[in-house]
Design an enzyme around this catalytic site. Structure first.
Site, PDB file in Angstrom:
ATOM      1  N   TYR A 142       0.967  -1.053  -0.663  1.00  0.00           N
ATOM      2  CA  TYR A 142      -0.345  -0.113  -0.245  1.00  0.00           C
ATOM      3  C   TYR A 142       0.806   1.177   0.268  1.00  0.00           C
ATOM      4  O   TYR A 142       0.774   2.087  -1.017  1.00  0.00           O
ATOM      5  CB  TYR A 142      -1.057   0.199   1.312  1.00  0.00           C
ATOM      6  N   LYS A 189       3.159 -15.124   2.354  1.00  0.00           N
ATOM      7  CA  LYS A 189       3.175 -16.235   0.918  1.00  0.00           C
ATOM      8  C   LYS A 189       4.934 -16.525   0.613  1.00  0.00           C
ATOM      9  O   LYS A 189       5.013 -15.998  -0.402  1.00  0.00           O
ATOM     10  CB  LYS A 189       2.551 -15.201  -0.397  1.00  0.00           C
ATOM     11  N   ASP A 221      -3.065 -18.446  -0.140  1.00  0.00           N
ATOM     12  CA  ASP A 221      -4.460 -19.388  -0.378  1.00  0.00           C
ATOM     13  C   ASP A 221      -5.264 -20.028  -0.031  1.00  0.00           C
ATOM     14  O   ASP A 221      -6.344 -19.981  -0.742  1.00  0.00           O
ATOM     15  CB  ASP A 221      -3.284 -19.122  -2.004  1.00  0.00           C
ATOM     16  N   ASP A 245      -6.198  -7.243   4.223  1.00  0.00           N
ATOM     17  CA  ASP A 245      -7.338  -6.435   3.223  1.00  0.00           C
ATOM     18  C   ASP A 245      -8.181  -7.809   2.840  1.00  0.00           C
ATOM     19  O   ASP A 245      -9.908  -7.552   2.895  1.00  0.00           O
ATOM     20  CB  ASP A 245      -6.783  -5.395   2.255  1.00  0.00           C
ATOM     21  N   ASP A 249     -12.609  -8.889   4.441  1.00  0.00           N
ATOM     22  CA  ASP A 249     -13.378  -9.108   3.896  1.00  0.00           C
ATOM     23  C   ASP A 249     -14.346 -10.920   3.505  1.00  0.00           C
ATOM     24  O   ASP A 249     -15.604 -10.368   3.037  1.00  0.00           O
ATOM     25  CB  ASP A 249     -13.380  -8.683   1.634  1.00  0.00           C
TER      26      ASP A 249
END
Ligand code: IPM
Ligand code: MG
Length: 372
Positions: A142, A189, A221, A245, A249
């Site tokens: 970000y 990851k 994942d 983020d 959701d």
């Protein structure tokens, strides 16, 4: 006690839901004899329209000089579909997080018993879910260097993390786990990314100071899949900015609506409290947005101010309203209760019952609670 709260309602449904949270905080003030003063300032698209800046200097100053910030939502479709827009509403929120040093973003996710059928996931999969995501908020992709070549045909975003940035949020996550189920899952990851390998190294080292907390690792994942397959396995999920983020959701599906998810963003000096949901521009001004995420953000704000009993009372009022099905239409299609009515109900529960509203949340099955 006296508290000054900066209110940044922002865009879309932000003002409507924030109004309900303020209503509830005012009742908390009356009931428990605190004096909250609320001061409002623009941020996001409304601030761009007014001043050309998504985070005007006066707004930032107000936040710095307040005890806590209550944030609504940010975003406007007129910017979403314009890749060449020079200023964007989201820049206001990102700058605010950075300037206030809000490096830890806390997003609790749980399955309310009475809403268990509202989730598109099978009840047997999601029952007993109670996890909290610790998302790093001021670093990573970000905030890394962004590049676009002259021709506009090649772009890059740098993802960078320092040991220090990882360490400080890792401590927060382990401390939280100690008050919960003693488990931290680092989502990364590390099979591909160098930054993720640094996260593993640093978090493992920090974990040595918390021997009672179990630490495990999941690739993002796989984590995305596990959150849907078996969410009750998680306690505290610790992760970097972008992964946090995305999976927060995803986590909202468990509770049945993103309109239930609250968040706290905290640093060494400041705290900002905001719903996880966005500005939902299609719902603006229609009295249909769910105010619960904003009200639960106010619960987290009260905890941050050290007002734990007050926070518990407001949290109980929300749970009772949900148990009574006083909810907006995202949770009950055709519901006759809108944003304002749900806010009024929660506020009046608190006003009528005062601090007696606190009871054991374990006993809250419909009809069993002491105050219904
Ligand atoms: C969130 C939002 C923000 C983010 C946007 C509005 C910049 O999606 O708080 O989850 O990506 O952090
Ligand atoms: Mg998001």
């Amino acid at each position: 006690m006296n508290f000054k709260i900066a209110v940044l309602p922002g865009d879309g449904i932000g003002p409507e839901v924030t109004e309900q949270a303020i209503k509830c905080l005012k009742v908390v003030g009356d009931t428990f004899e605190h004096n909250f003063t609320f001061e409002e300032a623009p941020v996001g698209a409304v601030a761009i329209d007014k001043t050309g800046d998504p985070l005007p200097e006066a707004t930032l100053e107000l936040c710095k000089n307040s005890d806590a910030v209550l944030f609504g939502a940010i975003g406007d479709p007129k910017y979403d579909n314009d890749p060449s827009a020079r200023v964007r509403p989201e820049q206001g929120l990102l700058k605010l997080r950075k300037e206030l040093g809000l490096f830890t973003n806390i997003r609790p996710i749980k399955a309310y018993t009475s809403l268990i059928d509202r989730s598109p996931l099978r009840p047997d999969r999601i029952k007993n879910t109670d996890m909290t995501i610790y998302r790093e908020l001021t670093g990573g992709i970000y905030f890394g260097e962004k590049k676009l070549n002259e021709e506009g045909t090649l772009a890059s975003d740098l993802c960078e993390y320092s040991e220090k940035e990882i360490e400080r949020i890792a401590h927060q996550a382990f401390k939280a786990a100690r008050t919960r189920k003693n488990k931290v899952t680092l989502v990364d990851k590390a099979n591909v990314l160098e930054t993720s390998r640094l996260w593993r190294k640093v978090v493992t080292k920090v974990g040595e100071s918390y021997p009672e907390v179990e630490l495990d690792f999941l690739f993002v994942d796989n984590a995305a899949m596990q959150m849907i397959l078996n969410p009750s396995q998680f306690d505290v999920i610790l992760t970097e900015n972008m992964f946090g983020d995305i999976i927060s959701d995803e986590g909202s599906v468990i509770g049945g609506s993103i309109g239930l998810l609250a968040s706290a963003s905290v640093g060494d000096k400041h705290g900002l409290f905001e719903p996880v949901h966005g500005s939902f521009p299609q719902g603006k001004g229609q009295n249909i947005a769910n105010p619960v995420a904003s009200i639960l953000s106010a619960v987290m704000l009260l905890e941050y101010l050290g007002l734990n009993e007050e926070a518990h009372a407001l949290d109980c009022a929300v749970t009772i309203a949900i148990e009574r099905e006083i909810v907006t239409e995202d949770l009950k299609p055709g519901s006759r209760f809108g944003t304002k009515e749900v806010g009024d109900h929660i506020a009046s529960l608190l006003a009528d019952e005062g601090d007696k509203i606190c009871f054991d949340p374990e006993n809250i099955e419909y009809g069993k609670s002491t105050i219904i």
